[in-house]
Design an enzyme around this catalytic site. Sequence first.
Site, PDB file in Angstrom:
ATOM      1  N   HIS A 134       0.810  -1.217   0.000  1.00 36.33           N
ATOM      2  CA  HIS A 134       0.000   0.000   0.000  1.00 36.33           C
ATOM      3  C   HIS A 134       0.844   1.269   0.000  1.00 36.33           C
ATOM      4  CE1 HIS A 134       0.389  -0.219   4.523  1.00 36.33           C
ATOM      5  NE2 HIS A 134       0.411   1.095   4.376  1.00 36.33           N
ATOM      6  N   ASP A 169       0.448  -7.747   1.649  1.00 35.81           N
ATOM      7  CA  ASP A 169       0.819  -6.331   1.723  1.00 35.81           C
ATOM      8  C   ASP A 169       2.339  -6.145   1.707  1.00 35.81           C
ATOM      9  OD1 ASP A 169       0.258  -3.618   1.708  1.00 35.81           O
ATOM     10  OD2 ASP A 169       0.246  -3.449   3.881  1.00 35.81           O
ATOM     11  N   ASN A 247       5.075   5.286   8.955  1.00 34.10           N
ATOM     12  CA  ASN A 247       5.864   4.161   9.469  1.00 34.10           C
ATOM     13  C   ASN A 247       5.673   2.902   8.626  1.00 34.10           C
ATOM     14  OD1 ASN A 247       5.750   5.435  12.639  1.00 34.10           O
ATOM     15  ND2 ASN A 247       7.577   4.296  12.032  1.00 34.10           N
ATOM     16  N   SER A 248       4.599   2.853   7.837  1.00 34.52           N
ATOM     17  CA  SER A 248       4.309   1.658   7.048  1.00 34.52           C
ATOM     18  C   SER A 248       5.510   1.273   6.191  1.00 34.52           C
ATOM     19  CB  SER A 248       3.103   1.902   6.138  1.00 34.52           C
ATOM     20  OG  SER A 248       1.927   1.999   6.884  1.00 34.52           O
TER      21      SER A 248
END
Length: 496
Positions: A134, A169, A247-248
């Site tokens: 994402h 993901d 932070n992803s």
Amino acid sequence: MKWKQILLVVGISALTSITSVWLYGKYANSRATSFTQSTDGKTPANYAGFFNAAPGAEITDFTKASQAAVPAVVHIKTKTPAKKITNQLPRNRGGMFDDFFDQFFNYPQVQPEQRASGSGVLISDDGYIVTNNHVISDGGTGVAEEINVTLNNKKTYKAKVIGKDPSSDIAVLKIDGTGFPYLVYGNSDNVKLGQWVLAIGYPLTLETTVTAGIVSAKGRSIGVNGRQSQTPIESFIQTDAAVNQGNSGGALITTDGQLIGINSAIYAPTGTYAGYSFAIPVNLAKKIVNDLIKFGDVKRPYLGIMSDSRNVNATDGAYVGTVAPDGAAAAAGLKKGDVIKKINEIPISSWSELQGTIASLNAGEKISIQYKREGKDYSTSATLKADQGNYGNIAANSLGELLGAELENADKKVTQRNDAEGGIRVKRILKGGPLSRTRMQEEFIITSINGVPVTTIEELSRAIASTRGENLNLEGFYDGYEGLYRYPVMLAQEEE
């Protein structure tokens, strides 16, 4: 005389008081019900090894791990140019108002340029980077047109997408160069509850940020990957290390600097960090990364089972629902109702843990399985396959029993006539079942569940299993009628 009388009275009073106090104390002690723990030197079994540490043990040091890891965590910035979009509303086939509605409702509009940022982790000295799917998405099923990577030393590179896997993901990027710092893989199967961990990334467009917390839970499923995949895989490490937007894709490391997870999601009812964050276990990420680099996509291994939808949230093992007759599980002797407890000696306490463990392995790999059947313990072995198996009527019957209906895959002529890629036909609605409590009519064609498209019974079954809750929204159409219909469904749950 008066003095003698006074002294006598005082003496009698004192004696009476002392006697009363003594008698009360004796009575009270006889009535006491206080609890005293055993002092025989034994400790409860759950404290085994707890007091074995040497006195004066060193306080946990975060500095060395932080200094080693920070250079290997990168800042990712993406840009997607403006583009024309439409509402994609269903067309009236042959109606006299087609042109009118197309003009006012499907007229192309411009989606403005989109910019986003996240984090990533260097995993090799020649520039391979793992991040979240994402993070590099264009907001749909594609990837951002422009992806730039900035290292901790402020050097910026153009990145190329090697591959992506919406189900887990995970995405892999590549930047040109050699001699890059990178993080060493740890073993996420060895992570323990209460263990100190560090989260490193670029939150809220800030520079490199390190936060600390503990492992709060393992094998968590929160339903977030179902937004981008029909076959979501979730078995998160949950921590209380502060993680925010940006932070992803960043690193979750141990205090000795080893990578054990890729930060992916936060629990954020307000849109910002609210105490819990979730990371993809590195053992799962490692398998996905290796496949993406080697093949360009993921070679998924399959055991050939579906979950028992009524026990999908159980925490005492993974409950087997439907078993594909030609799958790996059937060949190993597993049956509906079995509860898988261990895979390769790794404890399995939930369906999501089973998913994550199997997904980290490879097709063709032989595994050991420990399971319960009717209260008795059994063990077997299975060889994972490259396909999930053919569930045929078994999945339809199992799913039909859950929803209270007779189901079958929709006829291709019907779906093509209605501009659908596929669907599930509700052939008959059974009295007293969940669908009978809605306004749905027979011959309804289901095309999505909770916004996730489904084209076959197998996809519908997996999608329902991934919802992990009681509330469903089934969407679809009736052949010969205009528009889409949506029905909320409450599944009947068995009492435990």
